[in-house]
Design an enzyme around this catalytic site. Structure first.
Site, PDB file in Angstrom:
ATOM      1  N   ARG A 191      -6.865  -0.401  17.645  1.00 58.94           N
ATOM      2  CA  ARG A 191      -7.396  -0.231  16.303  1.00 58.94           C
ATOM      3  C   ARG A 191      -8.258  -1.462  16.048  1.00 58.94           C
ATOM      4  NH1 ARG A 191      -3.967   0.919  10.781  1.00 58.94           N
ATOM      5  NH2 ARG A 191      -4.318  -1.309  10.474  1.00 58.94           N
ATOM      6  N   LYS A 214       0.799  -1.230   0.000  1.00 59.80           N
ATOM      7  CA  LYS A 214       0.000   0.000   0.000  1.00 59.80           C
ATOM      8  C   LYS A 214       0.830   1.278   0.000  1.00 59.80           C
ATOM      9  CE  LYS A 214      -0.567  -0.034   5.015  1.00 59.80           C
ATOM     10  NZ  LYS A 214      -1.279  -0.671   6.115  1.00 59.80           N
TER      11      LYS A 214
HETATM   12  C1  LIG Z   1      -0.265  -1.330   6.711  1.00 61.45           C
HETATM   13  C2  LIG Z   1      -0.478  -2.589   7.420  1.00 61.45           C
HETATM   14  C3  LIG Z   1       0.610  -3.468   7.603  1.00 61.45           C
HETATM   15  C4  LIG Z   1       2.026  -3.140   7.166  1.00 61.45           C
HETATM   16  O1  LIG Z   1       2.605  -2.193   8.037  1.00 61.45           O
HETATM   17  P1  LIG Z   1       4.132  -1.727   7.852  1.00 61.45           P
HETATM   18  O2  LIG Z   1       4.389  -0.881   9.043  1.00 61.45           O
HETATM   19  O3  LIG Z   1       4.216  -0.986   6.575  1.00 61.45           O
HETATM   20  O4  LIG Z   1       4.962  -2.957   7.828  1.00 61.45           O
HETATM   21  C5  LIG Z   1       0.351  -4.681   8.222  1.00 61.45           C
HETATM   22  N1  LIG Z   1      -0.888  -4.997   8.650  1.00 61.45           N
HETATM   23  C6  LIG Z   1      -1.946  -4.173   8.507  1.00 61.45           C
HETATM   24  C7  LIG Z   1      -3.286  -4.590   8.993  1.00 61.45           C
HETATM   25  C8  LIG Z   1      -1.775  -2.939   7.890  1.00 61.45           C
HETATM   26  O5  LIG Z   1      -2.818  -2.120   7.736  1.00 61.45           O
END
Ligand SMILES: *Cc1c(COP(=O)(O)O)cnc(C)c1O
Length: 373
Positions: A134, A39
């Protein structure tokens, strides 16, 4: 012809090498699956390819549009939807994602109906809220939710997962991640399903891996930031053998002049309706760059040149104090910056920022993946 500005340079071999280092480190801790989270680059296919080439066994993204982009690019590695599915989009979720992260029984029932109608099996990871506040259900509800999934046609209970250090800034610990491993055990025992995946978090969990403190039993981590920028995200420590020289933002100087550091005249608000404050440093040499908040917020950019100071930005202009810069800065020069994670996200999202991909070997997604469904 030189590459257009403003631009973001994306170094794929470095992202691949970062992934390889992190995958090896995770394997030593018993984590068999590092899922590449795309993302941060809007699921740029080159970045996704680099993650898979570096050993990621699947890809994940928070947005359906990004998963669609990966599907269209021909990726065959398993795709996970990271954001909880919207009730109004369960059709697309089942069509585009092999698996989603879930916390709402009503959404699970809706996914089941759609999966049955589509003749597909949709994987479910149940998200548990372990302190970050969250997404996720409280630990007490996991067994009941697992029973629900086990009984719903079209759904497969893939695992349990948690997400930390996103909203509440809670750091993964042997205690909270250990709790997840125990919950998986409880579900196996009480529901009689294998629960193969224990998804122990994001880049912040890598600190536990580095310190040899990740509880045994975690099988998967979902990693974006760390493979993109070479840092764990609990404390921002660089991971040995990785680099942060993966993304560079480049902008062109459109004015260089000496100017007083204090504005002159009656003061109201700036272009974004803030009331700014200024430090009087006397007359300073300043560059204006053709890059603005519509591309990247200035606080998300660190100049690569020694002595340059980012002063601020409006929508289209970035102001940099170059009085103490280690090199002379002239009209037409390019100035280079290291973007933060938020900076990468913003630059990738701006249609005005050109994307220059370095080291793309052009291997098609289909042959690069390795992993299959
Ligand atoms: C964005 C996200 C990740 C990845 O997080 P990073 O800090 O970029 O490694 C993993 N799990 C969920 C649910 C996320 O929303």
């Amino acid at each position: 012809m030189p590459a257009p500005t403003p631009r973001i340079e994306i170094d794929l071999p470095k992202i691949e090498a970062n992934t390889r280092t992190i995958v090896a480190m995770c394997r030593r801790a018993g984590v068999t699956d590092v899922i590449g989270v795309t993302k941060g680059t809007l699921a740029h296919p080159g970045v996704a390819r680099a993650m898979l080439a570096g050993g990621a066994t699947g890809l994940a993204d928070a947005r359906l549009l990004n998963l669609a982009r990966l599907r269209e690019a021909g990726f065959t590695a398993p795709l996970t939807l990271l954001r909880l599915p919207s009730l109004s989009q369960v059709d697309e979720v089942v069509r585009l994602a092999d698996r989603s992260l879930n916390s709402e029984p009503e959404t699970l029932r809706a996914l089941s109906r759609v999966a049955v109608a589509a003749g597909r099996t949709h994987g479910v990871t149940l998200m548990v809220e372990l302190g970050d506040r969250r997404e996720g259900m409280p630990p007490e509800e996991v067994v009941e939710a697992a029973r629900l999934v086990a009984g719903l046609p079209g759904l497969e209970l893939v695992g349990v997962g948690t997400n930390l250090t996103c909203y509440g800034a809670v750091i993964p610990s042997p205690a909270n991640v250990g709790r997840l491993v125990e919950l998986a055990e409880t579900v196996r025992r009480e529901v009689g399903r294998p629960v193969p995946v224990v998804s122990g978090g994001n880049s912040s969990s890598l600190k536990l891996v580095m310190d040899g403190k990740l509880p045994r039993g975690v099988t998967e981590l979902r990693i974006g930031d760390a493979v993109m920028r070479g840092h764990e995200t609990s404390y921002g420590e660089l991971i040995a053998g990785t680099t942060d020289e993966t993304f560079t933002v480049v902008a062109e100087v459109v004015e260089v002049r000496e100017k007083p550091s204090l504005p002159e005249g009656e003061m109201g608000h700036d272009a974004f309706w803030n009331v700014p404050t200024f430090v009087d440093r006397g007359v300073r040499r300043r560059a204006i760059l053709a890059l603005g908040r519509q591309d990247v917020a200035p606080e998300n950019l660190a100049p690569l040149d020694q002595g340059m100071i980012v002063l601020g930005a409006s929508s289209d202009h970035l102001l940099v104090d170059v009085s103490d810069a280690a090199r002379p800065v002239r009209l037409g020069d390019e100035v280079r910056f290291r973007p933060s994670y938020a900076g990468i996200l913003q630059a990738m999202t701006s249609p005005y920022v050109h994307q220059l991909v370095l080291g793309d070997n052009g291997v098609h997604a289909k042959s690069a993946g390795g992993a299959s469904k």
